[in-house]
Write an enzyme that holds these catalytic residues in place. Sequence first.
Site, PDB file in Angstrom:
ATOM      1  N   ASP A  33       0.846  -1.201   0.000  1.00  0.00           N
ATOM      2  CA  ASP A  33       0.000   0.000   0.000  1.00  0.00           C
ATOM      3  C   ASP A  33       0.876   1.243   0.000  1.00  0.00           C
ATOM      4  OD1 ASP A  33      -1.929  -1.824   0.256  1.00  0.00           O
ATOM      5  OD2 ASP A  33      -2.716  -1.122   2.191  1.00  0.00           O
ATOM      6  N   PHE A  36       2.255   1.966  -3.338  1.00  0.00           N
ATOM      7  CA  PHE A  36       1.158   2.457  -4.178  1.00  0.00           C
ATOM      8  C   PHE A  36       0.925   3.942  -3.913  1.00  0.00           C
ATOM      9  CE2 PHE A  36      -3.234   3.412  -5.165  1.00  0.00           C
ATOM     10  CZ  PHE A  36      -3.436   2.766  -6.376  1.00  0.00           C
ATOM     11  N   LEU A  83     -36.812  -7.299 -14.061  1.00  0.00           N
ATOM     12  CA  LEU A  83     -36.986  -8.740 -14.193  1.00  0.00           C
ATOM     13  C   LEU A  83     -38.327  -9.124 -13.601  1.00  0.00           C
ATOM     14  CD1 LEU A  83     -33.500  -9.838 -12.854  1.00  0.00           C
ATOM     15  CD2 LEU A  83     -34.328 -10.217 -15.169  1.00  0.00           C
ATOM     16  N   GLU A 112     -27.215 -16.728 -11.653  1.00  0.00           N
ATOM     17  CA  GLU A 112     -26.318 -15.808 -10.948  1.00  0.00           C
ATOM     18  C   GLU A 112     -27.024 -15.173  -9.763  1.00  0.00           C
ATOM     19  OE1 GLU A 112     -25.125 -13.724 -14.513  1.00  0.00           O
ATOM     20  OE2 GLU A 112     -26.505 -12.104 -14.102  1.00  0.00           O
ATOM     21  N   LYS A 114     -28.693 -12.290  -7.364  1.00  0.00           N
ATOM     22  CA  LYS A 114     -29.417 -11.033  -7.525  1.00  0.00           C
ATOM     23  C   LYS A 114     -28.902 -10.081  -6.450  1.00  0.00           C
ATOM     24  CE  LYS A 114     -33.990  -9.200  -8.522  1.00  0.00           C
ATOM     25  NZ  LYS A 114     -33.801  -7.916  -7.943  1.00  0.00           N
ATOM     26  N   ASP A 116     -28.340  -6.996  -4.171  1.00  0.00           N
ATOM     27  CA  ASP A 116     -29.320  -6.047  -3.650  1.00  0.00           C
ATOM     28  C   ASP A 116     -28.689  -4.660  -3.565  1.00  0.00           C
ATOM     29  OD1 ASP A 116     -31.706  -5.205  -2.776  1.00  0.00           O
ATOM     30  OD2 ASP A 116     -31.535  -6.004  -0.747  1.00  0.00           O
ATOM     31  N   TYR A 223     -23.122  -7.437 -14.881  1.00  0.00           N
ATOM     32  CA  TYR A 223     -23.863  -8.593 -15.382  1.00  0.00           C
ATOM     33  C   TYR A 223     -24.434  -8.439 -16.792  1.00  0.00           C
ATOM     34  CZ  TYR A 223     -27.492  -5.867 -12.953  1.00  0.00           C
ATOM     35  OH  TYR A 223     -28.289  -4.864 -12.474  1.00  0.00           O
ATOM     36  N   LYS A 290     -31.008 -16.832 -16.292  1.00  0.00           N
ATOM     37  CA  LYS A 290     -31.074 -16.242 -17.632  1.00  0.00           C
ATOM     38  C   LYS A 290     -30.818 -17.313 -18.685  1.00  0.00           C
ATOM     39  CE  LYS A 290     -29.198 -11.927 -15.892  1.00  0.00           C
ATOM     40  NZ  LYS A 290     -28.037 -11.059 -15.727  1.00  0.00           N
ATOM     41  N   LYS A 314     -36.812 -14.703  -5.765  1.00  0.00           N
ATOM     42  CA  LYS A 314     -36.493 -13.861  -4.609  1.00  0.00           C
ATOM     43  C   LYS A 314     -36.571 -14.677  -3.327  1.00  0.00           C
ATOM     44  CE  LYS A 314     -37.816  -9.490  -4.908  1.00  0.00           C
ATOM     45  NZ  LYS A 314     -37.204  -8.196  -4.633  1.00  0.00           N
ATOM     46  N   CYS A 408     -39.686  14.136  27.531  1.00  0.00           N
ATOM     47  CA  CYS A 408     -38.606  13.159  27.667  1.00  0.00           C
ATOM     48  C   CYS A 408     -38.963  12.116  28.732  1.00  0.00           C
ATOM     49  CB  CYS A 408     -37.313  13.886  28.043  1.00  0.00           C
ATOM     50  SG  CYS A 408     -35.954  12.757  28.377  1.00  0.00           S
ATOM     51  N   CYS A 411     -36.431  12.836  31.822  1.00  0.00           N
ATOM     52  CA  CYS A 411     -36.337  14.077  32.600  1.00  0.00           C
ATOM     53  C   CYS A 411     -37.545  14.981  32.404  1.00  0.00           C
ATOM     54  CB  CYS A 411     -35.044  14.819  32.254  1.00  0.00           C
ATOM     55  SG  CYS A 411     -35.096  15.553  30.607  1.00  0.00           S
ATOM     56  N   CYS A 426     -34.502  15.488  23.112  1.00  0.00           N
ATOM     57  CA  CYS A 426     -34.680  16.103  24.421  1.00  0.00           C
ATOM     58  C   CYS A 426     -33.604  17.181  24.521  1.00  0.00           C
ATOM     59  CB  CYS A 426     -34.492  15.077  25.534  1.00  0.00           C
ATOM     60  SG  CYS A 426     -34.274  15.879  27.139  1.00  0.00           S
ATOM     61  N   CYS A 432     -30.349  15.747  31.906  1.00  0.00           N
ATOM     62  CA  CYS A 432     -31.065  14.529  31.503  1.00  0.00           C
ATOM     63  C   CYS A 432     -30.119  13.321  31.677  1.00  0.00           C
ATOM     64  CB  CYS A 432     -31.529  14.675  30.055  1.00  0.00           C
ATOM     65  SG  CYS A 432     -32.396  13.231  29.434  1.00  0.00           S
TER      66      CYS A 432
HETATM   67  S1  IVH Z   1     -30.376  -8.602 -15.240  1.00  0.00           S
HETATM   68  C1  IVH Z   1     -33.113  -7.300 -18.588  1.00  0.00           C
HETATM   69  N1  IVH Z   1     -28.945  -9.655 -13.330  1.00  0.00           N
HETATM   70  O1  IVH Z   1     -32.492  -6.541 -10.452  1.00  0.00           O
HETATM   71  C2  IVH Z   1     -32.544  -7.817 -17.338  1.00  0.00           C
HETATM   72  N2  IVH Z   1     -30.346  -7.839 -12.775  1.00  0.00           N
HETATM   73  O2  IVH Z   1     -35.394  -6.538 -11.220  1.00  0.00           O
HETATM   74  C3  IVH Z   1     -31.761  -6.818 -16.618  1.00  0.00           C
HETATM   75  N3  IVH Z   1     -30.208  -7.160 -10.415  1.00  0.00           N
HETATM   76  O3  IVH Z   1     -32.682  -3.569 -12.314  1.00  0.00           O
HETATM   77  C4  IVH Z   1     -31.342  -7.177 -15.275  1.00  0.00           C
HETATM   78  N4  IVH Z   1     -28.693  -8.655  -9.811  1.00  0.00           N
HETATM   79  O4  IVH Z   1     -30.890  -3.786 -10.521  1.00  0.00           O
HETATM   80  C5  IVH Z   1     -29.851  -8.721 -13.657  1.00  0.00           C
HETATM   81  N5  IVH Z   1     -27.574 -10.683 -11.742  1.00  0.00           N
HETATM   82  C6  IVH Z   1     -28.471  -9.762 -12.072  1.00  0.00           C
HETATM   83  C7  IVH Z   1     -28.953  -8.851 -11.114  1.00  0.00           C
HETATM   84  C8  IVH Z   1     -29.912  -7.906 -11.506  1.00  0.00           C
HETATM   85  C9  IVH Z   1     -29.446  -7.633  -9.409  1.00  0.00           C
HETATM   86  C10 IVH Z   1     -31.177  -6.079 -10.281  1.00  0.00           C
HETATM   87  C11 IVH Z   1     -31.027  -4.964 -11.286  1.00  0.00           C
HETATM   88  C12 IVH Z   1     -32.292  -4.892 -12.045  1.00  0.00           C
HETATM   89  C13 IVH Z   1     -33.246  -5.563 -11.129  1.00  0.00           C
HETATM   90  C14 IVH Z   1     -34.312  -6.201 -11.972  1.00  0.00           C
END
Ligand code: IVH
Length: 669
Positions: A33, A36, A83, A112, A114, A116, A223, A290, A314, A408, A411, A426, A432
């Site tokens: 580091d 760098f 999606l 893959e 999802k 968040d 992705y 997909k 989900k 409060c 107090c 408060c 307090c």
């Molecule tokens: S594909 C046309 N892949 O989920 C398909 N989306 O509900 C485009 N997201 O707006 C999305 N992980 O923010 C895709 N592995 C993943 C994802 C992903 C999270 C989110 C993304 C998207 C939302 C769709």
Amino acid sequence: MSEQVKNKILALSSELNEHNYNYYVKSAPTISDYDFDILLKELEQLEKEHPEFAFDNSPTKRVGGDITKKFNSVKHQYPMLSLSNSYSEEEIKEWAERIHKLAENEISYVCELKYDGVAIGIRYKDGQIVQAVTRGDGTKGEEVTTNVKTIRTIPLQIGKNAPDEFEIRGEIFFPLDNFAKLNEQRASEGEELYANPRNTASGTLKLQNSKVVAERGLDCYLYGVYGENLGLTSHSEAVNAAGSWGFKIPDESKKMITKVNTIDEIMEFIHYWDAERKNLPFEIDGVVIKVDNYRQQDEMGFTAKSPRWAIAYKFKAEQVSTTLNEVTYQVGRTGAITPVANLAPVLLAGTTVKRASLHNKDQIEKLDLHLGDEVYVEKGGEIIPKIVGVDLSERPKNSEPIQFLENCPECSTALIRREGEAQHFCPNESTCPPQIKGRIEHFISRKAMDIDGLGPETIDLLNKQGLVNNYSDLYHLTFNQIVELERMADKSANNCIQSIEVSLEVPFERVLFALGIRHVGETVAKNLAKHFKTLDKLMAASFDELVAVDDIGDKIAISLQAFFLDEKNQEIIERLRACGLNFEIVLEEDASDKLNGQTFVISGVFEKVSRNELKSLIEKNGGKNTSSISAKTSYLVAGDKMGPAKLEKAEKLGLTIINEDEFLQLIGM
Ligand code: IVH
């Protein structure tokens, strides 16, 4: 000369980009580091001296600093679809069967995670990042390029093997350890905590100051790749290609992405991650399946909002229902009131839940909570479970809505709500009890004065007995007073006294943090201490002088002035001063204030010390380094091979020009 500088800047940039990639994307750094930082500082200096070669996508942009005044609305070249999603395995099976009928050949799927977070589309042209846009309504989003550039896993420049022009899509998220750090910092500043990583990631991307974004440490997985004639034939090929262009893609060896052929394998992936997701360093809310082949994707097409060739499964946030017995209120050290739901104990995701945070008055009203309600409790991303709804069919007859407190609970002082803030406070800071105790607990905490052996119970006892009413009283405690407290043995009493004494050595910046001034966390305290050097100077600073300091805005300046104007605080500070706490920066051994108030420009190459050493000597001795010569420059330290233009300018301004030896004499070396 200029060609040489330009080439040096380009070479340094590409070296830094490479190290950045090894460190952040590959997690396999090849230099320390420290080394760098040296390279980065060298580049920064060159860019300062030659702003004409400071490129937009230089690795120095990672630290942020540019401000976005307004986030422009940008139309997506390719709409950002969502999606279709489902919580049921049965529906996923039905989806797979449905698309099977739509396809002529066998189907391979890519499973893959999802992520968040927040969806982002990033456009690259000729190897350079050009624009990053949020999803928005899918047709138009907000341009957040400056902030996205601070995310270290997103390359600013990419290799020659990438297409000339394309858009890459992915998800920006808040890694859990960075999120926890941010909340720790918020707590130390006496601020309300952020509720969850996703919303905070989204809020962070829209901050105006990109330096703050850089410090928070967002991350990203990619992705999807979009563009004309890219020569890609499947999703898995696109993801791998993106990886080879320098993007952070999901790790196949960790099963974050898998190509499968059967529904059973899809289910296996779902089950694996439903159990395993708790071990990930970021949050996912499901998995995405997909169709891999682009030609098959085209055959299946889209519905109005989402592609037919993909679906999200989900995960269910674990949820139970239980009875709301009571709402109680906690008072923090800054007087902030947090309502807490007291629940009939219930088992949720492996732990017994008895309480849930209700955040503030608006939240209670939004949920329309009544006493005795049967409420739904969920453990999502948040550490503390939350109430997500009420089972109205179970509402007891004639039950009353919860009325938020007006006074409060500790107090009885009337609560206030400051403009623009969600929490009630408060205002009775001085008497307090939880505020008094909270401030003392903060004062003695590890990152502040680090006083051992005084737990919350002892502080409570000391306070009840009238021995400690504020933190300055700690320094007047005697061994006998402590040893006489309940459950206190000789040894621990001794330990307390010693620990209090040792705390006199704590440096000024931590003392300043320990005072518990609202909005003044560790970093702010450090900046203030470094800038003002003594508490007296800080206390005497005007509003304008305060906001001139790095990272100090109106909010902090107002809070500092209010704190120091308060006579009770002034009295406490004087008592602490009399006890011998550090109210000044203590100089390091080889440091001095010999160069206080002096501004230096260094130029050229030196024999006895390197440029970096020279710079650090200037700072250690209280001087300031700047890059360009102006009338404000006190000295130009001239080395070998200094540019003639600089020399000419310095002479024109009549500046004092000194050589290396003369500089070393200045600091007595
Ligand atoms: S594909 C046309 N892949 O989920 C398909 N989306 O509900 C485009 N997201 O707006 C999305 N992980 O923010 C895709 N592995 C993943 C994802 C992903 C999270 C989110 C993304 C998207 C939302 C769709």
